[in-house]
Design a protein around this motif. Structure first.
Motif, PDB file in Angstrom:
ATOM      1  N   GLU A  40       0.823  -1.208   0.000  1.00  0.00           N
ATOM      2  CA  GLU A  40       0.000   0.000   0.000  1.00  0.00           C
ATOM      3  C   GLU A  40       0.860   1.262   0.000  1.00  0.00           C
ATOM      4  OE1 GLU A  40      -2.362  -0.641   3.462  1.00  0.00           O
ATOM      5  OE2 GLU A  40      -3.966  -1.662   2.374  1.00  0.00           O
ATOM      6  N   LEU A  41       2.057   1.159   0.595  1.00  0.00           N
ATOM      7  CA  LEU A  41       2.955   2.314   0.666  1.00  0.00           C
ATOM      8  C   LEU A  41       3.865   2.433  -0.551  1.00  0.00           C
ATOM      9  CD1 LEU A  41       4.011   2.006   4.420  1.00  0.00           C
ATOM     10  CD2 LEU A  41       2.367   3.624   3.444  1.00  0.00           C
ATOM     11  N   SER A  42       3.936   1.376  -1.348  1.00  0.00           N
ATOM     12  CA  SER A  42       4.854   1.357  -2.481  1.00  0.00           C
ATOM     13  C   SER A  42       4.269   2.088  -3.695  1.00  0.00           C
ATOM     14  CB  SER A  42       5.177  -0.094  -2.861  1.00  0.00           C
ATOM     15  OG  SER A  42       5.961  -0.140  -4.030  1.00  0.00           O
ATOM     16  N   ASP A  43       5.166   2.741  -4.451  1.00  0.00           N
ATOM     17  CA  ASP A  43       4.774   3.406  -5.696  1.00  0.00           C
ATOM     18  C   ASP A  43       4.984   2.515  -6.921  1.00  0.00           C
ATOM     19  OD1 ASP A  43       4.124   5.748  -4.341  1.00  0.00           O
ATOM     20  OD2 ASP A  43       6.195   6.482  -4.429  1.00  0.00           O
ATOM     21  N   ASP A  44       5.499   1.312  -6.678  1.00  0.00           N
ATOM     22  CA  ASP A  44       5.809   0.418  -7.794  1.00  0.00           C
ATOM     23  C   ASP A  44       4.566  -0.247  -8.384  1.00  0.00           C
ATOM     24  OD1 ASP A  44       8.481   0.985  -7.443  1.00  0.00           O
ATOM     25  OD2 ASP A  44       8.819  -0.724  -6.100  1.00  0.00           O
ATOM     26  N   PHE A  45       3.511  -0.343  -7.591  1.00  0.00           N
ATOM     27  CA  PHE A  45       2.300  -1.026  -8.066  1.00  0.00           C
ATOM     28  C   PHE A  45       1.089  -0.124  -7.836  1.00  0.00           C
ATOM     29  CE2 PHE A  45       5.307  -4.078  -6.257  1.00  0.00           C
ATOM     30  CZ  PHE A  45       5.605  -4.852  -7.367  1.00  0.00           C
ATOM     31  N   PRO A  46       0.992   0.964  -8.569  1.00  0.00           N
ATOM     32  CA  PRO A  46      -0.109   1.909  -8.365  1.00  0.00           C
ATOM     33  C   PRO A  46      -1.480   1.269  -8.596  1.00  0.00           C
ATOM     34  CG  PRO A  46       1.016   2.352 -10.438  1.00  0.00           C
ATOM     35  CD  PRO A  46       1.869   1.357  -9.709  1.00  0.00           C
ATOM     36  N   THR A  51      -7.601  -3.040  -5.840  1.00  0.00           N
ATOM     37  CA  THR A  51      -8.319  -4.014  -6.660  1.00  0.00           C
ATOM     38  C   THR A  51      -9.165  -4.910  -5.758  1.00  0.00           C
ATOM     39  OG1 THR A  51      -6.518  -5.624  -6.538  1.00  0.00           O
ATOM     40  CG2 THR A  51      -6.447  -4.022  -8.354  1.00  0.00           C
ATOM     41  N   PRO A  52     -10.265  -5.449  -6.260  1.00  0.00           N
ATOM     42  CA  PRO A  52     -11.116  -6.328  -5.442  1.00  0.00           C
ATOM     43  C   PRO A  52     -10.349  -7.528  -4.879  1.00  0.00           C
ATOM     44  CG  PRO A  52     -12.244  -5.702  -7.457  1.00  0.00           C
ATOM     45  CD  PRO A  52     -10.829  -5.222  -7.601  1.00  0.00           C
ATOM     46  N   GLU A  53      -9.410  -8.044  -5.661  1.00  0.00           N
ATOM     47  CA  GLU A  53      -8.655  -9.219  -5.204  1.00  0.00           C
ATOM     48  C   GLU A  53      -7.787  -8.887  -3.989  1.00  0.00           C
ATOM     49  OE1 GLU A  53      -9.731  -9.555  -9.454  1.00  0.00           O
ATOM     50  OE2 GLU A  53      -8.675  -8.028  -8.262  1.00  0.00           O
ATOM     51  N   MET A  54      -7.084  -7.739  -4.046  1.00  0.00           N
ATOM     52  CA  MET A  54      -6.213  -7.370  -2.930  1.00  0.00           C
ATOM     53  C   MET A  54      -7.021  -6.959  -1.705  1.00  0.00           C
ATOM     54  SD  MET A  54      -3.059  -7.918  -3.388  1.00  0.00           S
ATOM     55  CE  MET A  54      -2.417  -6.943  -2.019  1.00  0.00           C
TER      56      MET A  54
END
Length: 212
Positions: A40-46, A51-54
């Motif tokens: 949630e804090l990372s900018d690598d996976f905006p 997403t519903p899965e996460m």
């Protein structure tokens, strides 16, 4: 092995096993929760964590963590020289019923023995079993002890199962062997006996109650 070797009481052994299992599960589930927070804090996976899965994974981990905290006390070893505050109990009850259709209200003030809170959690689980379609639970402490009441549109009225809470040698119409999901009834009866507490209960088509 000597015939005179001291053996541990089966009930104590069961609580020690429960404590060990919960203790060993807390760390890996906590690690998963920490990993989700880092994502949630990372900018690598905006947008990944939205997403519903996460969100499903995050909610499931949170629910598992909350239930484990309650299970550690309900199914683990309870020491009479340890105490739990009202705020801690409220958090345990809220976590236990998170993501369920059951609302819990706590009316209690002060600090309580660990073994009494174990009974409160086990009693709440018994009421949860009755409220298979959801409902409301009130946990109240007074000078006379604890009283837990539940109300709902419909309850699972299994009096043969609840008969395990009767503190008699041969209660009438008792289920021969509860399932694993019903073990809280046996444990509550044993916990009450260990604490020297009189246990009473009632069960109707739209409500239930446990007092000790």
């Amino acid at each position: 092995m000597s015939a005179h070797t001291m053996r541990i009481d089966p009930r104590q052994l069961a609580t020690l096993v429960g404590s060990r299992l919960c203790h060993d599960l807390v760390s890996p589930i906590g690690a998963i929760g920490n990993g989700i927070e880092l994502l949630e804090l990372s900018d690598d996976f905006p947008g990944l964590t939205q997403t519903p899965e996460m969100r499903l994974i995050a909610d499931s981990v949170s629910a598992a963590q909350n239930r484990l905290q309650s299970f550690r006390i309900a199914f683990g070893h309870a020491s009479s020289d340890q105490s739990i505050t009202t705020a801690q109990l409220k958090k345990l009850l809220s976590g236990m019923m998170a993501h369920r259709r059951i609302k819990v209200d706590l009316i209690a003030y002060g600090t309580f023995p660990h073994d009494h809170i174990r009974m409160v959690l086990l009693a709440t689980m018994c009421l949860e079993h009755a409220l298979s379609k959801g409902g409301n639970v009130t946990v109240r402490h007074s000078e006379t002890g604890w009283k837990l009441t539940a109300d709902a549109e419909e309850t699972r009225a299994d009096t043969a199962l609840w008969a395990w809470l009767d503190q008699t040698e041969t209660p009438p119409q008792r289920n021969p062997s509860p399932s694993p999901s019903e073990v809280q009834f046996l444990l509550l009866a044993e916990a009450a006996a260990d604490c020297g507490r009189a246990l009473s209960w009632e069960l109707t088509g739209r409500g239930a109650g446990i007092a000790f």
